[in-house]
Design a protein around this motif. Sequence first.
Motif, PDB file in Angstrom:
ATOM      1  N   HIS A  15       0.826  -1.211   0.000  1.00 18.62           N
ATOM      2  CA  HIS A  15       0.000   0.000   0.000  1.00 18.62           C
ATOM      3  C   HIS A  15       0.858   1.258   0.000  1.00 18.62           C
ATOM      4  O   HIS A  15       1.790   1.386   0.782  1.00 18.62           O
ATOM      5  CB  HIS A  15      -0.898   0.015   1.233  1.00 18.62           C
ATOM      6  CG  HIS A  15      -2.268   0.567   0.989  1.00 18.62           C
ATOM      7  ND1 HIS A  15      -2.474   1.821   0.471  1.00 18.62           N
ATOM      8  CD2 HIS A  15      -3.497   0.034   1.177  1.00 18.62           C
ATOM      9  CE1 HIS A  15      -3.785   2.037   0.366  1.00 18.62           C
ATOM     10  NE2 HIS A  15      -4.432   0.960   0.780  1.00 18.62           N
TER      11      HIS A  15
ATOM     12  N   THR B  16      -0.035  -0.494  -5.261  1.00 16.54           N
ATOM     13  CA  THR B  16      -1.189   0.325  -5.633  1.00 16.54           C
ATOM     14  C   THR B  16      -0.880   1.295  -6.773  1.00 16.54           C
ATOM     15  O   THR B  16      -1.800   1.872  -7.355  1.00 16.54           O
ATOM     16  CB  THR B  16      -1.669   1.129  -4.416  1.00 16.54           C
ATOM     17  OG1 THR B  16      -0.535   1.767  -3.805  1.00 16.54           O
ATOM     18  CG2 THR B  16      -2.325   0.227  -3.385  1.00 16.54           C
TER      19      THR B  16
ATOM     20  N   TYR C 217      -8.384   1.323  -4.170  1.00 14.61           N
ATOM     21  CA  TYR C 217      -6.999   1.528  -4.590  1.00 14.61           C
ATOM     22  C   TYR C 217      -6.552   0.537  -5.659  1.00 14.61           C
ATOM     23  O   TYR C 217      -5.869   0.906  -6.608  1.00 14.61           O
ATOM     24  CB  TYR C 217      -6.058   1.405  -3.379  1.00 14.61           C
ATOM     25  CG  TYR C 217      -6.119   2.594  -2.452  1.00 14.61           C
ATOM     26  CD1 TYR C 217      -5.376   3.742  -2.711  1.00 14.61           C
ATOM     27  CD2 TYR C 217      -6.929   2.584  -1.328  1.00 14.61           C
ATOM     28  CE1 TYR C 217      -5.435   4.841  -1.864  1.00 14.61           C
ATOM     29  CE2 TYR C 217      -6.989   3.674  -0.473  1.00 14.61           C
ATOM     30  CZ  TYR C 217      -6.243   4.802  -0.741  1.00 14.61           C
ATOM     31  OH  TYR C 217      -6.306   5.887   0.085  1.00 14.61           O
TER      32      TYR C 217
ATOM     33  N   PHE D 207      -4.737  -3.498  -6.291  1.00 12.28           N
ATOM     34  CA  PHE D 207      -3.461  -4.086  -5.888  1.00 12.28           C
ATOM     35  C   PHE D 207      -2.924  -4.970  -7.016  1.00 12.28           C
ATOM     36  O   PHE D 207      -3.424  -4.919  -8.126  1.00 12.28           O
ATOM     37  CB  PHE D 207      -3.649  -4.861  -4.573  1.00 12.28           C
ATOM     38  CG  PHE D 207      -4.128  -3.966  -3.456  1.00 12.28           C
ATOM     39  CD1 PHE D 207      -3.235  -3.282  -2.647  1.00 12.28           C
ATOM     40  CD2 PHE D 207      -5.492  -3.767  -3.256  1.00 12.28           C
ATOM     41  CE1 PHE D 207      -3.679  -2.427  -1.652  1.00 12.28           C
ATOM     42  CE2 PHE D 207      -5.943  -2.919  -2.253  1.00 12.28           C
ATOM     43  CZ  PHE D 207      -5.032  -2.245  -1.446  1.00 12.28           C
TER      44      PHE D 207
END
Length: 381
Positions: A63, A118, A145, A147
């Motif tokens: 992240h 991200t 977001y 991934f």
Amino acid sequence: MSNILVLNAGSSNVKFAAFRAGAALHETARGKVEGTGAAAVVEQLERSGALRDLAGVGHRLVHGGPRHTAPALVTPELMVELEELKALDPTHLPAELELIEAVAARCPGVPQVACFDTGFHRDLPAIARTLPIPRRYLEQGVRRYGFHGLSYEYLLAELERIAGAEAAHGRVIFAHLGSGSSLAAVRNGTCVDTTMGFTPTGGLVMGTRSGDLDPGVLVHLMRSEGLGAEQIDALINRESGLRGLSGTSSDLRFLLANEDKDPRAAEAVAVYCYQVRKWIGAMAAALGGLDTLVFSGGIGENAPEIRARICAGLSFFGVQLATQANAAGAPVVSARIAPVVVRVIPTDEELTIARAAQRLLPATPPAEGTREWSTRSRTPC
């Protein structure tokens, strides 16, 4: 010093790869270190020889929050900012930051580079990234977001290398299918939608993760069984998915081998294939059509039966597999007459990180007192 070490920290192990720096990166080692304690991991890496002659270390960070969308040299300022993001990713980020600190303590002065999973999804349109919740939460960074971005970055580059710019800039769906599974819809080289959302738990059913789940289910369980936050986290991340459905295993290979004699295993496989197929349809709608479908990840690359079952229901918009090519795991597994080209491309997140690290590494080691992240150690690398 000419080696770039890549560290890809997971929930129970750390994958690593070493590359000889140069115009063309040359892989010299690859492996896995079991365990989660950062200091213990670094000790094992040292015993393996992975910390020798380092020009730099690249890390996968799951992240990056709303601000960190490109690889960056690790500095004290960056570490402070990432510490503040722990609330967004309490499952991965604390351990990843501990590993950066442990490497810095063991290898003072060696530059480190943070690469964010991200980042690939940084240009998601507002309609794709916005969650339908009160705006005060959106302002706190609660949004979709996406991934698996380092994998998607590699796959997009590989697609352009093997099929040309026209294919890479067409309407492409990448299917990263493994113990963690997601899809990304890419048009003109930019991600326009993806299945994972605020966390990697969202989207498809996975090995042990639930994927998208009616939030009312969790409210019901909190009320009926008195589950707290940690119990909910364990339920949706470690006890659900294929493991929860089958009651036996999160390994799709095991479930395929046992589906004839175990109805729960058969249902788990069927649910997985159905959800991937359904999400491919959703991603194709986001793209306004489909030109190329790419399978990757441990399942996507190595399970022709799963590819066949997923694609069996997609002929209505041009997906048709070539049976023999698919069974052999050929680079192109679609029929020649099919409008949509279906490819199998092995992914390599570690090489993506190594490339980013090499671009950002200073030409010479940092002088004493510079702001690259490091701490003193009695034993330099």
